[in-house]
Design a protein around this motif. Sequence first.
Motif, short mmCIF file in Angstrom:
data_model
loop_
_atom_site.label_atom_id
_atom_site.label_comp_id
_atom_site.label_asym_id
_atom_site.label_seq_id
_atom_site.Cartn_x
_atom_site.Cartn_y
_atom_site.Cartn_z
N ALA A 105 0.84 -1.20 0.00
CA ALA A 105 0.00 0.00 0.00
C ALA A 105 0.87 1.25 0.00
N ALA A 106 1.96 1.23 0.75
CA ALA A 106 2.87 2.38 0.77
C ALA A 106 3.51 2.58 -0.60
N GLU A 107 3.85 1.47 -1.26
CA GLU A 107 4.44 1.57 -2.60
C GLU A 107 3.43 2.13 -3.60
N ARG A 108 2.18 1.69 -3.52
CA ARG A 108 1.14 2.21 -4.42
C ARG A 108 0.93 3.71 -4.19
N ARG A 109 0.85 4.11 -2.91
CA ARG A 109 0.69 5.54 -2.60
C ARG A 109 1.86 6.36 -3.13
N LEU A 110 3.06 5.80 -2.98
CA LEU A 110 4.26 6.49 -3.46
C LEU A 110 4.23 6.64 -4.98
N ASN A 111 3.85 5.59 -5.68
CA ASN A 111 3.78 5.66 -7.14
C ASN A 111 2.72 6.67 -7.60
N THR A 112 1.56 6.64 -6.97
CA THR A 112 0.48 7.56 -7.34
C THR A 112 0.88 9.01 -7.05
N ALA A 113 1.45 9.23 -5.88
CA ALA A 113 1.86 10.59 -5.52
C ALA A 113 2.98 11.09 -6.43
N PHE A 114 3.87 10.19 -6.84
CA PHE A 114 4.94 10.57 -7.76
C PHE A 114 4.37 11.03 -9.09
N VAL A 115 3.43 10.26 -9.62
CA VAL A 115 2.82 10.64 -10.91
C VAL A 115 2.13 11.99 -10.78
N LEU A 116 1.39 12.20 -9.70
CA LEU A 116 0.72 13.48 -9.50
C LEU A 116 1.73 14.62 -9.40
N ALA A 117 2.80 14.42 -8.65
CA ALA A 117 3.81 15.48 -8.51
C ALA A 117 4.50 15.76 -9.84
N ALA A 118 4.79 14.72 -10.61
CA ALA A 118 5.43 14.92 -11.91
C ALA A 118 4.50 15.67 -12.87
N VAL A 119 3.22 15.31 -12.87
CA VAL A 119 2.24 16.02 -13.72
C VAL A 119 2.12 17.47 -13.26
N ALA A 120 2.14 17.70 -11.96
CA ALA A 120 2.05 19.06 -11.43
C ALA A 120 3.25 19.89 -11.86
N VAL A 121 4.44 19.29 -11.86
CA VAL A 121 5.65 20.01 -12.31
C VAL A 121 5.51 20.38 -13.78
N VAL A 122 5.06 19.43 -14.60
CA VAL A 122 4.91 19.71 -16.04
C VAL A 122 3.86 20.80 -16.26
N CYS A 123 2.74 20.73 -15.54
CA CYS A 123 1.70 21.77 -15.66
C CYS A 123 2.23 23.14 -15.25
N SER A 124 2.99 23.16 -14.17
CA SER A 124 3.55 24.42 -13.69
C SER A 124 4.51 25.02 -14.71
N ILE A 125 5.37 24.18 -15.26
CA ILE A 125 6.31 24.67 -16.28
C ILE A 125 5.56 25.12 -17.52
N GLY A 126 4.58 24.33 -17.95
CA GLY A 126 3.79 24.70 -19.13
C GLY A 126 3.04 26.00 -18.94
N ALA A 127 2.43 26.18 -17.77
CA ALA A 127 1.70 27.43 -17.51
C ALA A 127 2.66 28.61 -17.47
N GLY A 128 3.84 28.40 -16.93
CA GLY A 128 4.83 29.48 -16.89
C GLY A 128 5.31 29.87 -18.28
N VAL A 129 5.54 28.87 -19.11
CA VAL A 129 5.96 29.15 -20.49
C VAL A 129 4.84 29.87 -21.24
N TRP A 130 3.61 29.43 -21.05
CA TRP A 130 2.47 30.06 -21.71
C TRP A 130 2.32 31.51 -21.26
N LEU A 131 2.50 31.74 -19.98
CA LEU A 131 2.39 33.10 -19.45
C LEU A 131 3.53 33.98 -19.95
N GLN A 132 4.73 33.44 -19.98
CA GLN A 132 5.89 34.21 -20.45
C GLN A 132 5.81 34.53 -21.94
N GLY A 133 5.15 33.66 -22.70
CA GLY A 133 5.05 33.86 -24.14
C GLY A 133 4.08 34.96 -24.55
N ALA A 134 3.24 35.39 -23.63
CA ALA A 134 2.24 36.41 -23.95
C ALA A 134 2.84 37.80 -23.77
#
Length: 131
Positions: free
Chosen positions: A11-40
């Motif tokens: 269960a700890a391994e599953r939580r870790l995997n799920t949280a990792f995916v969420l954190a990685a997606v959050a990083v990509v979204c944050s970078i993408g939003a920053g690039v989109w904002l900077q491009g305007a």
Amino acid sequence: MSKPSVEELEAAERRLNTAFVLAAVAVVCSIGAGVWLQGADDPSTVQWTVYLLAQVFLVGGYIWYATAIGRAATYLVASPWKYILWVLVAPFLALIPIPIVSTVIALSPLSLKFFFAGQLRNEIKERMLAD
């Protein structure tokens, strides 16, 4: 403290995997939003809103990831606090304007997933072989 069961480790391994995916997606979204904002030339309210929501998503993702790291660490090491603290502090340390180093610092908490996932997997195998 008694040793955790195989089910608790899995269960700890599953939580870790799920949280990792969420954190990685959050990083990509944050970078993408920053690039989109900077491009305007003149960012709109919608762009600012998306950027701020991406930052809230990033903070939430890292908090959830820190709790998953903490849970995995409690099963494997004596004190999980240094890992939890690093996950929560690293994104702020990454704001120090050092071109390559700041990016490495920002992403380094994500590498803890591989460290703890490997240890959890080894512990699960050892317990299953012992039974």
